[in-house]
Design an enzyme around this catalytic site. Structure first.
Site, PDB file in Angstrom:
ATOM      1  N   GLN A   1      41.273  42.903  85.217  1.00  0.00           N
ATOM      2  CA  GLN A   1      42.724  43.008  85.347  1.00  0.00           C
ATOM      3  C   GLN A   1      43.231  42.261  86.587  1.00  0.00           C
ATOM      4  O   GLN A   1      42.476  41.920  87.494  1.00  0.00           O
ATOM      5  CB  GLN A   1      43.136  44.480  85.446  1.00  0.00           C
ATOM      6  CG  GLN A   1      42.946  45.262  84.159  1.00  0.00           C
ATOM      7  CD  GLN A   1      43.428  46.688  84.308  1.00  0.00           C
ATOM      8  OE1 GLN A   1      42.636  47.605  84.471  1.00  0.00           O
ATOM      9  NE2 GLN A   1      44.727  46.888  84.242  1.00  0.00           N
ATOM     10  N   HIS A   2      44.534  42.043  86.583  1.00  0.00           N
ATOM     11  CA  HIS A   2      45.327  41.628  87.748  1.00  0.00           C
ATOM     12  C   HIS A   2      45.175  40.171  88.180  1.00  0.00           C
ATOM     13  O   HIS A   2      46.021  39.663  88.912  1.00  0.00           O
ATOM     14  CB  HIS A   2      45.010  42.491  88.978  1.00  0.00           C
ATOM     15  CG  HIS A   2      45.198  43.957  88.797  1.00  0.00           C
ATOM     16  ND1 HIS A   2      46.379  44.513  88.370  1.00  0.00           N
ATOM     17  CD2 HIS A   2      44.342  44.996  89.010  1.00  0.00           C
ATOM     18  CE1 HIS A   2      46.239  45.830  88.323  1.00  0.00           C
ATOM     19  NE2 HIS A   2      45.020  46.148  88.696  1.00  0.00           N
TER      20      HIS A   2
ATOM     21  N   ASP B   1      40.208  45.321  81.207  1.00  0.00           N
ATOM     22  CA  ASP B   1      38.891  45.943  81.057  1.00  0.00           C
ATOM     23  C   ASP B   1      38.945  47.461  80.921  1.00  0.00           C
ATOM     24  O   ASP B   1      38.215  48.037  80.097  1.00  0.00           O
ATOM     25  CB  ASP B   1      37.954  45.516  82.182  1.00  0.00           C
ATOM     26  CG  ASP B   1      38.545  45.706  83.579  1.00  0.00           C
ATOM     27  OD1 ASP B   1      39.665  46.243  83.710  1.00  0.00           O
ATOM     28  OD2 ASP B   1      37.882  45.280  84.549  1.00  0.00           O
TER      29      ASP B   1
END
Length: 484
Positions: free
Chosen positions: A81-82, A239
């Site tokens: 992520q991110h 994820d």
């Protein structure tokens, strides 16, 4: 054709350190082939990775799967992520991706929270109070430090978006991963115009948010992968949302994931909005919510302590009064992005094994502290805690979680739950099922249950006390860390 009962699907986990691919029988959940290839991540002040190596790793992982991958009818990408991926007019990376554990944007995170109404307003609008891991803070950092990169950017993507787009030729994402950006509003389930305008990000640069169960596209012809042209591509997701699908989670069942980062989360019917910022109010991948707390330091930090002590990772010893806060990469929970590790309470009779056990205790402490905030008020506190991730099969991790949580702990036998969740999402495209129901049919959460033991409140209280006493020192480290 392989000896499978149903059509084959591919689930991918493109994580911080590697890409893993599973070819799965959609009828039974049997893994018929698998592959894995590593990534390179920079060290030092930042954490960066060239997105093109993710594609190369995906190609290598799928090549290891052999003919089974070519037979797949659908594919889905689960990813870290991110991460901020910036692409130029040719679809090539402008610069290496800024990863979730790059904490250089901590000053921008604090500034954005202040400038757009404070923590409560952020939580109500986006579901989360952004810290340095959130994508919006990384864009703000890039605009401040590398304006030429911003000017060259023609598309902004997350890691899983990047790979999905290379498969389909279309820029798409999903609600689960979009909810970790800081520019997607959980209340409206749309990109937030005020936030984007404030950070100078044109919404035209962002991918379309694909609905749960919708086909994101089909595999185009000009690629280096073994898929047939026209293979269905699912939306994919972040994820943690993929792992929730992989477990077939129902609301109220808590999960503790032990990996490079540590996470604790549960599916909820209610949209979260925690103004303290401890719990991120993420969306899940099939219409509900995934309140989640995350630490930056988990298995890698403990392994590093073990290496410094010259001990095997399970060579722990009980007793003693030493406390170790293993904030080797700064920390997200608690929000101390520029802090470092802290060791307190050393005595002449302190052993290396006790110090190592203290590292485990410190890593688990913050996650368990957030558990009650993650769960809904009516959740059954006696439900076994599902323990997943790379550390879940480690004896010391299991015993530490049991001792500090006081809960029964279940360790699913299924491995690679992020990739399995992605595979379940791909299978849902073919069968019309909810991907979580697919995973439950595959019985992915099955595994031994370790009985509850008496909770070690003394250790928890000692760690809490040390953290409270050290807060001014750790905060001062955050404020005085020089900017790159």
């Amino acid at each position: 054709m392989s000896a499978a009962e149903g059509p084959l699907v591919v689930g991918v986990d493109t994580s911080t350190q590697s890409t893993k691919a599973l070819v799965v029988d959609a009828a039974t959940g049997q893994v018929v082939a698998s592959g894995q290839a590593p990534h390179i991540v920079s060290s030092g002040a930042g954490r960066e990775s060239d997105p093109r190596q993710w594609w190369d790793a995906l190609c290598e992982a799928l090549s290891q799967c052999g003919d089974a991958a070519h037979e797949a009818a659908a594919v889905s990408i689960g990813g870290q992520q991110h991460g901020l991926v910036t692409l130029d007019e040719r679809g090539e990376p402008v610069r290496p991706a800024l990863l979730w554990n790059d904490v250089r944007s901590a000053p921008q995170a604090r500034r954005l929270v202040e400038e757009l109404g404070g923590p409560k307003a952020w939580a109500e609008r986006t579901g989360s109070v952004p810290g340095a891991s959130f994508t919006v803070t990384k864009w703000a950092w890039l605009a401040e430090h590398e304006p030429e990169s911003v000017r060259a950017t023609r598309a902004v993507r997350l890691p899983h978006d990047y790979l999905t787009e290379r498969l389909t030729g279309q820029g798409t994402t999903d609600r689960g991963d979009a909810s970790g950006t800081g520019w997607w509003a959980s209340g409206t389930e749309a990109y937030d115009a005020e936030t984007l305008a404030h950070v100078g990000l044109d919404p035209a640069l962002l991918p379309r948010v694909v609905r749960p169960g919708e086909v994101a596209g089909t595999v185009r012809h000009n690629h280096d992968l073994p898929f047939s042209k026209g293979t269905l591509v699912a939306p994919g997701t972040g994820d943690n949302a993929a792992a929730a699908l992989g477990l077939g989670l129902r609301p109220g069942t808590p999960v503790l994931s032990l990996g490079t980062s540590g996470t604790v989360y549960a599916v909820s019917r209610h949209r979260p909005a925690d103004p303290t910022g401890t719990v991120a109010g993420f969306a899940d991948a099939h219409g509900d919510w995934l309140p989640l707390a995350c630490t930056l330091n988990c298995t890698l930090a403990v392994d590093r302590v073990a290496a410094l002590l010259g001990r095997d990772r399970d060579a722990v010893e009980p007793g003693g009064s030493v406390t170790l806060l293993p904030y080797l990469d700064g920390e997200r929970t608690p929000n101390l992005p520029n802090a470092s590790g802290l060791l307190h309470g050393l005595r002449h009779d302190t052993t290396a094994g006790q110090v190592l056990q203290a590292a485990y205790d410190g890593a688990v402490h913050a996650l368990l502290g957030a558990l009650d905030l993650v769960l809904d008020e009516d959740a059954d506190r006696s439900t076994p805690l599902l323990l997943i991730g790379g550390g879940a099969r480690g004896t010391t991790w299991q015993q530490t979680v049991r001792r500090l949580s006081g809960r029964p702990v279940q360790v699913p036998e299924a491995r690679e739950l992020v990739a399995l969740g992605a595979a379940a999402q791909a299978a849902g495209l073919l069968t019309g099922e909810d991907p979580a129901a697919v995973a439950r049919r595959w019985n992915t959460a099955a595994g031994p249950v370790l009985e509850a033991v008496e909770r070690d409140r003394e250790t928890l209280e000692r760690i809490t006390g040390v953290l409270s006493d050290a807060a001014p020192l750790l905060a001062r480290a955050t404020e005085t860390t020089p900017r790159p």
